[in-house]
Design an enzyme around this catalytic site. Sequence first.
Site, mmCIF file in Angstrom:
data_model
loop_
_atom_site.group_PDB
_atom_site.id
_atom_site.type_symbol
_atom_site.label_atom_id
_atom_site.label_comp_id
_atom_site.label_asym_id
_atom_site.label_seq_id
_atom_site.Cartn_x
_atom_site.Cartn_y
_atom_site.Cartn_z
ATOM 1 N N ILE A 19 -8.047 2.874 3.198
ATOM 2 C CA ILE A 19 -6.774 2.699 2.506
ATOM 3 C C ILE A 19 -6.754 1.349 1.794
ATOM 4 O O ILE A 19 -6.975 0.305 2.424
ATOM 5 C CB ILE A 19 -5.593 2.767 3.494
ATOM 6 C CG1 ILE A 19 -5.616 4.106 4.250
ATOM 7 C CG2 ILE A 19 -4.262 2.612 2.762
ATOM 8 C CD1 ILE A 19 -4.657 4.156 5.401
ATOM 9 N N GLY A 29 -9.584 -6.693 1.407
ATOM 10 C CA GLY A 29 -8.521 -6.455 2.382
ATOM 11 C C GLY A 29 -7.954 -5.053 2.380
ATOM 12 O O GLY A 29 -7.736 -4.473 1.349
ATOM 13 N N SER A 30 -7.682 -4.511 3.559
ATOM 14 C CA SER A 30 -7.089 -3.185 3.661
ATOM 15 C C SER A 30 -7.102 -2.729 5.107
ATOM 16 O O SER A 30 -7.108 -3.546 6.022
ATOM 17 C CB SER A 30 -7.835 -2.194 2.785
ATOM 18 O OG SER A 30 -7.085 -1.005 2.694
ATOM 19 N N ARG A 31 -7.158 -1.396 5.299
ATOM 20 C CA ARG A 31 -7.233 -0.856 6.651
ATOM 21 C C ARG A 31 -7.937 0.485 6.622
ATOM 22 O O ARG A 31 -8.065 1.129 5.570
ATOM 23 C CB ARG A 31 -5.853 -0.747 7.275
ATOM 24 C CG ARG A 31 -5.113 0.530 6.982
ATOM 25 C CD ARG A 31 -3.764 0.544 7.680
ATOM 26 N NE ARG A 31 -3.287 1.898 7.875
ATOM 27 C CZ ARG A 31 -2.005 2.237 7.853
ATOM 28 N NH1 ARG A 31 -1.081 1.325 7.652
ATOM 29 N NH2 ARG A 31 -1.646 3.493 8.054
#
Length: 218
Positions: A155, A185-187
Amino acid sequence: MFHKEGHKIILVTFGIVVAAFLLVDHLIPIKWLSTTIMIVLLIFLILILQFFRNPKRKTTLNDLQVIAPVDGKVVVIEEVEENEYFKDKRLQISVFMSPINVHVTRYPIGGKVVFSKYHPGKYLVAWHPKASEENERTTVVVENKSYGKVMHRQIAGALAKRIVNYAKVDDVAMQGSESGFIKFGSRVDLFLPLNSNVKVKLNQKVRGGESIIAEIHE
């Protein structure tokens, strides 16, 4: 070792920093100011190198275990309705990555890739409740006979502007090997069978390719 997705960015950044160093040294006679600017530029270069590092990981192959797909912190452990592929209840475990984490995405289980799809979308902050369904994302499902089907979803966050997904349907996935990369950056969300035995806790830090997220008994 640096990830291939960062080679061009690292080269360009290095060139810009070197050129800026030369210009600052030539155009700014105030010593403390020129030194400060150079330090800031050097820190910026170090952060870029840090972001694209690709350390080797020792994955213990086990078809009965799901391992962390990325480095980061566990921010979600809950039962949810998964509506894209399974269309039933699953156990969701989400790992949030800060900009300084390793951003290589690894296969959480070994097996056959049975689903892989990219979705354009928004860039809500990665911890937003709707990020999993509204942000730019890729969804990959891998199946093996021991664990069944496990989904991992990359994501994009507010800073991440590009998701790279290597998984293709019918690929043979090796647990712990690279399945993609998320820039800046994210998940990653995992969706597991409800009878999975979770081995992590909220706010626990995990290492991609090594930390055990869950296991199941045959």
